[in-house]
Design a protein around this motif. Structure first.
Motif, PDB file in Angstrom:
ATOM      1  N   GLY A 102       0.846  -1.195   0.000  1.00  0.00           N
ATOM      2  CA  GLY A 102       0.000   0.000   0.000  1.00  0.00           C
ATOM      3  C   GLY A 102       0.881   1.244   0.000  1.00  0.00           C
TER       4      GLY A 102
ATOM      5  N   ASP B 177       3.496   3.849  -0.729  1.00  0.00           N
ATOM      6  CA  ASP B 177       4.781   3.685  -1.409  1.00  0.00           C
ATOM      7  C   ASP B 177       5.457   2.445  -0.832  1.00  0.00           C
ATOM      8  OD1 ASP B 177       7.034   5.446  -3.029  1.00  0.00           O
ATOM      9  OD2 ASP B 177       7.890   4.142  -1.508  1.00  0.00           O
TER      10      ASP B 177
ATOM     11  N   VAL C  88       8.250   3.085   1.742  1.00  0.00           N
ATOM     12  CA  VAL C  88       7.963   3.798   2.997  1.00  0.00           C
ATOM     13  C   VAL C  88       7.195   2.837   3.899  1.00  0.00           C
ATOM     14  CG1 VAL C  88       6.836   5.811   4.032  1.00  0.00           C
ATOM     15  CG2 VAL C  88       7.850   5.999   1.755  1.00  0.00           C
TER      16      VAL C  88
ATOM     17  N   THR D  92       2.374   8.029  -0.905  1.00  0.00           N
ATOM     18  CA  THR D  92       2.426   7.530   0.460  1.00  0.00           C
ATOM     19  C   THR D  92       1.366   8.209   1.336  1.00  0.00           C
ATOM     20  OG1 THR D  92       3.955   7.059   2.266  1.00  0.00           O
ATOM     21  CG2 THR D  92       4.191   9.192   1.202  1.00  0.00           C
ATOM     22  N   ALA D  93       1.068   7.578   2.481  1.00  0.00           N
ATOM     23  CA  ALA D  93       0.015   8.096   3.360  1.00  0.00           C
ATOM     24  C   ALA D  93       0.250   9.554   3.764  1.00  0.00           C
ATOM     25  CB  ALA D  93      -0.094   7.225   4.604  1.00  0.00           C
TER      26      ALA D  93
ATOM     27  N   ASN E 240       1.192   4.552  11.561  1.00  0.00           N
ATOM     28  CA  ASN E 240       0.893   3.520  12.561  1.00  0.00           C
ATOM     29  C   ASN E 240       0.620   4.139  13.936  1.00  0.00           C
ATOM     30  OD1 ASN E 240       1.389   1.036  10.944  1.00  0.00           O
ATOM     31  ND2 ASN E 240       3.444   1.872  10.796  1.00  0.00           N
TER      32      ASN E 240
ATOM     33  N   ALA F 139      -7.489   7.860   4.000  1.00  0.00           N
ATOM     34  CA  ALA F 139      -7.282   8.941   3.023  1.00  0.00           C
ATOM     35  C   ALA F 139      -7.405   8.407   1.600  1.00  0.00           C
ATOM     36  CB  ALA F 139      -5.887   9.536   3.217  1.00  0.00           C
TER      37      ALA F 139
ATOM     38  N   MET G  23      -5.512   2.045  13.157  1.00  0.00           N
ATOM     39  CA  MET G  23      -4.395   1.677  12.287  1.00  0.00           C
ATOM     40  C   MET G  23      -4.594   2.099  10.824  1.00  0.00           C
ATOM     41  SD  MET G  23      -4.971  -2.418  12.078  1.00  0.00           S
ATOM     42  CE  MET G  23      -3.670  -2.670  10.891  1.00  0.00           C
TER      43      MET G  23
ATOM     44  N   THR H 241      -5.294   5.195  10.109  1.00  0.00           N
ATOM     45  CA  THR H 241      -5.263   6.646  10.262  1.00  0.00           C
ATOM     46  C   THR H 241      -3.831   7.170  10.188  1.00  0.00           C
ATOM     47  OG1 THR H 241      -7.131   6.419  11.782  1.00  0.00           O
ATOM     48  CG2 THR H 241      -5.963   8.516  11.841  1.00  0.00           C
ATOM     49  N   THR H 242      -3.674   8.328   9.588  1.00  0.00           N
ATOM     50  CA  THR H 242      -2.409   9.058   9.629  1.00  0.00           C
ATOM     51  C   THR H 242      -2.668  10.370  10.346  1.00  0.00           C
ATOM     52  OG1 THR H 242      -1.528   8.028   7.641  1.00  0.00           O
ATOM     53  CG2 THR H 242      -0.639  10.179   8.205  1.00  0.00           C
TER      54      THR H 242
HETATM   55  N1  SAH Z   1       3.653   1.915   2.687  1.00  0.00           N
HETATM   56  C1  SAH Z   1       2.543   2.655   3.267  1.00  0.00           C
HETATM   57  C2  SAH Z   1       2.624   2.737   4.787  1.00  0.00           C
HETATM   58  C3  SAH Z   1       2.437   1.416   5.493  1.00  0.00           C
HETATM   59  S1  SAH Z   1       2.480   1.579   7.233  1.00  0.00           S
HETATM   60  C4  SAH Z   1       2.524   4.067   2.652  1.00  0.00           C
HETATM   61  O1  SAH Z   1       3.486   4.463   1.995  1.00  0.00           O
HETATM   62  O2  SAH Z   1       1.518   4.769   2.839  1.00  0.00           O
HETATM   63  C5  SAH Z   1       0.755   1.556   7.612  1.00  0.00           C
HETATM   64  C6  SAH Z   1       0.278   2.909   8.097  1.00  0.00           C
HETATM   65  O3  SAH Z   1       0.199   3.808   7.001  1.00  0.00           O
HETATM   66  C7  SAH Z   1      -1.118   2.923   8.701  1.00  0.00           C
HETATM   67  O4  SAH Z   1      -1.109   2.539  10.066  1.00  0.00           O
HETATM   68  C8  SAH Z   1      -1.512   4.371   8.534  1.00  0.00           C
HETATM   69  O5  SAH Z   1      -0.910   5.166   9.527  1.00  0.00           O
HETATM   70  C9  SAH Z   1      -0.851   4.722   7.209  1.00  0.00           C
HETATM   71  N2  SAH Z   1      -1.773   4.649   6.051  1.00  0.00           N
HETATM   72  C10 SAH Z   1      -1.620   3.870   4.966  1.00  0.00           C
HETATM   73  N3  SAH Z   1      -2.593   4.122   4.065  1.00  0.00           N
HETATM   74  C11 SAH Z   1      -3.381   5.095   4.602  1.00  0.00           C
HETATM   75  C12 SAH Z   1      -4.557   5.786   4.154  1.00  0.00           C
HETATM   76  N4  SAH Z   1      -5.098   5.555   2.963  1.00  0.00           N
HETATM   77  N5  SAH Z   1      -5.099   6.710   4.976  1.00  0.00           N
HETATM   78  C13 SAH Z   1      -4.544   6.996   6.177  1.00  0.00           C
HETATM   79  N6  SAH Z   1      -3.443   6.369   6.635  1.00  0.00           N
HETATM   80  C14 SAH Z   1      -2.861   5.440   5.868  1.00  0.00           C
END
Ligand code: SAH
Length: 260
Positions: free
Chosen positions: A86, A88, A91, A118-119, A168, A201, A225, A227-228
């Motif tokens: 998911g 990037d 990341v 990325t998030a 996270n 998001a 989990m 949420t960002t």
């Molecule tokens: N590789 C991913 C991150 C993985 S770690 C990236 O680059 O986005 C997992 C964490 O990413 C989650 O706990 C959350 O904090 C965040 N996250 C990933 N997708 C998200 C989304 N669509 N909306 C909000 N937070 C997200």
């Protein structure tokens, strides 16, 4: 004669972006289209289903990343393989473990890391422009990083007064890490500091909250989990129109140079 000879395959490590198809790159779509095998966590593979017809799909659960990386490499010696993450892939994603296992394996395989939104970018775009200049990113997951190190880093980055993105932020296994982050933020930032909370998001069931460091407690139950959380820096502010909260702005500094 086997239909494939050693190491004629390829491995794409694909960042899928936040979830909706329109936020995937054309390159990511192409890599999946040309893959014979697609590997990833089931949560990321389900939304891709219409693209997976005729492919062998290997889905696994969280915590099986090393096995999945090895399996992808073994298959990629003779087949076109895409392993997906998911956001990037580089990341907090699969890219590093796949490259580490490949380094150890020593196989000569064509590898491509394909970036995704990325998030941090996805969440920021839903609450204005909170990350306009320097910012820091930190994960509160202590699964792979000891909590003492996370706390040291939190203290250091909040002391800089730049916006901080928390990945996270909370899960069942670590419900208290978010409260720790807030404690560190409060040592360095005022209670008016804006905070953006973005759940899911740019995908289904998106929810956005804009609040402040002083009032964050009442929103902690909404953080999970998916949420960002973006904690603004010393120059970030809430953009209001009347009583309406429109977003968070972190000025880049144009006001120091221009009149507008
Ligand atoms: N590789 C991913 C991150 C993985 S770690 C990236 O680059 O986005 C997992 C964490 O990413 C989650 O706990 C959350 O904090 C965040 N996250 C990933 N997708 C998200 C989304 N669509 N909306 C909000 N937070 C997200």
């Amino acid at each position: 004669m086997p239909s494939h000879t050693e190491n004629t395959g390829s491995l794409a490590i694909v960042g899928l972006g936040p979830g909706k198809r329109e936020y995937m790159t054309a390159r990511a779509l192409k890599a999946i289209a040309s893959a014979e095998y697609v590997l990833g966590h089931s949560m990321y593979l389900e939304p891709l289903e219409p693209l997976l017809n005729g492919k062998t799909v290997i889905s696994s659960s969280m915590g099986k990343e090393v096995d999945r990386a090895q399996q992808a490499i073994d298959l990629a010696k003779t087949h076109a393989v895409a392993i997906v993450s998911g956001g990037d892939a580089g990341v907090y994603g699969m890219a590093s473990i796949v490259l580490e296992v490949l380094e150890h394996d020593g196989a000569e395989i064509k590898v491509e890391v394909i970036p995704g939104i990325t998030a941090a970018n996805a969440a920021a775009s839903r609450v204005g422009s909170p990350l306009s200049g320097d910012f820091a990113v930190i994960s509160l997951s202590d699964l792979l990083t000891p909590l003492e190190i996370i706390e040291k880093r939190l203290d250091a980055i909040f002391s800089l007064g730049i916006p901080v993105v928390l990945y996270n932020p909370k899960s069942r296994g670590r419900p208290h890490n978010f409260a720790l982050a807030v404690e560190h933020a409060r040592k360095h930032l005022g209670k008016e500091t804006p905070i953006g909370i973005v759940k899911n998001a740019l995908r289904e069931h998106e929810e956005t909250i804009i609040t402040t460091l002083g009032e964050i407690e009442e929103h902690i139950p909404a953080i999970d989990m998916h949420t960002t959380v973006i904690i603004g820096g010393s120059e970030s502010r809430i953009w209001r129109r009347g009583d309406d909260v429109k977003g968070i702005i972190t000025p880049r500094g144009y006001h120091r140079k221009y009149i507008y």
